[in-house]
Design an enzyme around this catalytic site. Structure first.
Site, PDB file in Angstrom:
ATOM      1  N   ASP A 356      -2.917   2.049   1.359  1.00 33.94           N
ATOM      2  CA  ASP A 356      -3.295   2.488   2.692  1.00 33.94           C
ATOM      3  C   ASP A 356      -2.003   2.677   3.494  1.00 33.94           C
ATOM      4  O   ASP A 356      -0.946   2.182   3.087  1.00 33.94           O
ATOM      5  CB  ASP A 356      -4.187   1.423   3.327  1.00 33.94           C
ATOM      6  CG  ASP A 356      -4.644   1.812   4.710  1.00 33.94           C
ATOM      7  OD1 ASP A 356      -4.933   2.995   4.924  1.00 33.94           O
ATOM      8  OD2 ASP A 356      -4.690   0.932   5.584  1.00 33.94           O
ATOM      9  N   ASP A 551      -5.371  -3.391   4.125  1.00 34.60           N
ATOM     10  CA  ASP A 551      -5.358  -4.545   5.021  1.00 34.60           C
ATOM     11  C   ASP A 551      -6.582  -4.653   5.902  1.00 34.60           C
ATOM     12  O   ASP A 551      -6.739  -5.632   6.628  1.00 34.60           O
ATOM     13  CB  ASP A 551      -4.119  -4.494   5.924  1.00 34.60           C
ATOM     14  CG  ASP A 551      -4.235  -3.399   6.975  1.00 34.60           C
ATOM     15  OD1 ASP A 551      -4.723  -2.312   6.641  1.00 34.60           O
ATOM     16  OD2 ASP A 551      -3.832  -3.645   8.126  1.00 34.60           O
ATOM     17  N   ASP A 555     -11.185  -1.180   4.016  1.00 35.19           N
ATOM     18  CA  ASP A 555     -10.595  -1.045   2.683  1.00 35.19           C
ATOM     19  C   ASP A 555     -11.343  -1.861   1.632  1.00 35.19           C
ATOM     20  O   ASP A 555     -11.044  -1.753   0.444  1.00 35.19           O
ATOM     21  CB  ASP A 555      -9.126  -1.491   2.706  1.00 35.19           C
ATOM     22  CG  ASP A 555      -8.265  -0.564   3.558  1.00 35.19           C
ATOM     23  OD1 ASP A 555      -8.553   0.642   3.574  1.00 35.19           O
ATOM     24  OD2 ASP A 555      -7.317  -1.051   4.198  1.00 35.19           O
TER      25      ASP A 555
END
Length: 657
Positions: A356, A551, A555
């Protein structure tokens, strides 16, 4: 036995390689820690002294005096202190149906030695076996230091303010919403937010970072941190059992549920191997009767006993779990939590790491760079957007709120009926007007025309519409973490062939970041389901082993889908810590490569131990069966290999990564 921090459980039933041995050893270590630290050594010391005296009498005293029942009695007395618990344990396991264990091997070998009159060797085998067990216990106890250190950060009291009176209670008795007082030097007992002021906190027990962290009003403090600066008041946000520290402890204490393939293989191998060597020992004893003309039963029995002594797979059974145990401990000292030893193996196979962007490679701290109003009323645009964004925790929303609070004409407006449209933005009512704030896709979704210049802006854009009309936009920029570039370099050096960035941010921002960092591929404008789709596409190539690093709560689906899910800064994210396989307790992406390197070091040590133990055992087995090696050499080889393997296993705990 196992890692204390992670209580991985333990094994030591050397030959059945079940959890029995490690549980026994763990229990022994725990029990002795409650009494004298040297009590467990007393039986071995007694046996050693009596054995030395017996050997001296054998050498110096006239044979007639010390070659009768007196000699047998003396060596039996020397034998029993170290043998008694082994024999009893073996009998208990036999009653449970576990015949072929290390306890069975040691009992048969030593009693056989007594049968053929080799009393000193019988005592020596059991004595050195017991000494080996003590070394194993000491190695595990040493490894438990890391976990004990973590457990020690759990506070056992909290100063709660009730009716303006400070009362010291156990943290379990403090409810969510109550206020606790923290003085300098005190451990934070519960997760919460600072009410006012600020202080510096030592976070080393949670993150492995020695540098103090300054935490200010409205920011989060976590159980286990230590206040090192000034007194502050904290509003509790989570129960004691739901704190980040409690979740971490639960995670590491259950790490043993997931074994590495090597461990599972050794467990199965020992169950097959031990009965085979017992039958081979019987073959060594009895088969020569049919082929050797001068067959002497006691001579071949002695060779069979040597075969039993050296065949005990103790070195494999204890050193391999201890190796993984040490790897998990080394990782924890570096602020990395593995949920099981299988993930130590899995990270070494990674070919592709998908990451990410926001909060993983960038700081996630956005600042408004520019405000463009479509109708000239810039202040209205700021005030309406800030009112709506006050209902979001997204970093871009915080940036707009912060910017609005610094505005001279800031108005205190309230937003109502706010809806979050996943992957797009927010919709709500402000001062009687319907307001939209989000990306260009949000405006397109509601058929609101906007200038094409929005699509050309590289930075993150938050577009705003009021009552169905385009009102303007904010440009917001994030910045890369200090170690982001080094993290990419280290991952390539660690053998990762491909790095991919996935982000809900606009594609132009993603392309800018991957070009700066040297990442191979990047995809932007992705909804949560879009990230899942991209990872599925990558995983469709069966030759790839894929890790995803994220994080946020969004996700979680991708973390679960990947071969190895890595949560970045997972202390603050319940969804991340629950879903991920590996948790990086700090916000440093460079720790991902550290995790891979620790996995590789652990794997090297495990295979070194397998090669060492099997190689030496096979050599001595052949020599023993051929009558070249004595039982003395067999026991020294067995204990020596076990100790070398143990020392090699704990070596990882001293390595620096």
């Amino acid at each position: 036995m196992r890692h204390p921090y992670f209580h991985q459980g333990g094994h030591d039933d050397c030959c059945s390689i079940e959890h029995n041995h490690v549980k026994e050893t763990t229990k022994q270590v725990q029990d002795t820690s409650l009494t004298s630290p040297y009590k467990e050594y007393i039986p071995s010391i007694i046996s050693f002294v009596l054995l030395m005296i017996g050997l001296s009498l054998d050498h110096f005293v006239k044979p007639d005096f010390f070659k009768s029942y007196v000699r047998l009695t003396w060596y039996l007395i020397a034998y029993l202190p170290v043998a008694w618990s082994v024999i009893l344990t073996g009998l208990k396991l036999i009653r449970k149906g576990e015949v072929f264990t290390e306890f069975f091997l040691m009992t048969v070998a030593t009693l056989g030695a007594f049968y053929i009159g080799e009393y000193p060797e019988g005592v020596a085998v059991m004595l050195f076996y017991s000494v080996g067990e003590l070394f194993q216990g000491a190695a595990v106890k040493r490894a438990k230091g890391n976990i004990k250190a973590l457990l020690d950060v759990r506070p056992d009291s909290a100063t709660v303010i009730r009716n303006d009176v400070a009362t010291i209670v156990h943290p379990e008795k403090v409810g969510v919403g109550e206020i606790i007082s923290l003085k300098p030097g005190e451990k934070v007992p519960l997760d919460g937010t600072i009410i006012d002021g600020y202080s510096s906190f030592n976070t080393a027990a949670l993150t492995g970072e020695s540098k103090p962290k300054t935490i200010r009003a409205a920011e989060t403090v976590l159980a286990g941190m230590i206040n090192i600066d000034r007194a502050v008041m904290v509003r509790v946000t989570k129960k004691f059992t739901e704190s980040s520290l409690a979740r971490i402890l639960d995670m590491v204490q259950n790490a043993s549920a997931r074994k590495a393939q090597t461990e599972l293989f050794i467990r199965k191998f020992a169950k097959i191997y031990t009965p085979i060597v017992v039958y081979l020992a019987l073959a060594v004893i009895f088969l020569p009767y049919f082929f050797v003309s001068d067959y002497v039963f006691n001579d071949w029995l002695y060779r069979g006993l040597i075969f039993l002594v050296i065949s005990c797979p103790c070195a494999l059974v204890i050193s391999i779990p201890l190796g993984y145990f040490g790897g998990i401990g080394a990782a924890s000292r570096n602020g990395i939590l593995f949920k099981g030893s299988n993930y130590l193996d899995q990270v070494t196979k990674l070919t592709t790491v998908v990451m990410d962007k926001t909060g993983t490679l960038t700081k996630g701290v956005f600042n408004v760079q520019e405000v463009i109003s479509a109708n000239g009323d810039k202040q209205k645009l700021i005030n309406y957007a800030a009112a709506l964004e006050s209902h979001s925790t997204h970093p871009a929303a915080k940036a707009i709120i912060s910017y609005a609070n610094g505005s001279v004409q800031s108005a205190s407006l309230k937003a109502m009926n706010v809806q979050e449209i996943a992957g797009h933005g927010l919709k709500g009512e402000v001062n009687g007007s319907v307001v939209l704030a989000g990306n260009a896709k949000l405006l397109a979704k509601h058929a609101i025309a906007y200038p094409k210049e929005l699509d050309a802006v590289v930075d993150t854009v938050v577009a705003v519409a009021i009552d169905g009309n385009y009102a303007g936009y904010f440009t917001i920029a994030d910045e890369l973490k200090e170690d982001a570039q080094q993290a990419v370099k280290d991952l390539h050096n660690a053998g990762v062939k491909e790095l991919v960035m996935l982000s809900g941010d606009k594609s132009s921002v993603v392309q800018k970041v991957i070009k700066t960092l040297g990442i191979e591929k990047g995809f932007g404008d992705l909804l949560p389901e879009g990230k899942v789709q991209k990872v599925e596409e990558i995983k469709s190539d069966r030759s790839k082993v894929v890790a995803f690093v994220g994080d946020g709560i969004n996700d979680a689906p991708v973390l679960a889908l990947s071969d190895v899910g890595i949560a970045m800064g997972g202390l603050g994210s319940g969804a991340a810590i629950e879903t991920a396989d590996v948790v990086i307790q700090t916000d440093h992406p460079s720790k991902i490569a550290t995790a891979i390197n620790i996995g590789k070091a652990t794997q090297r040590i495990v295979w070194q131990n397998i090669g060492l133990a099997m190689g030496i055992k096979i050599i001595v087995l052949i020599l023993g069966a051929g009558g070249v090696a004595s039982m003395w050499e067999a026991v020294f080889a067995d204990v020596g290999v076990a100790l070398l393997a143990i020392l090699n296993a704990i070596r990882i705990q001293r390595m620096k990564f």
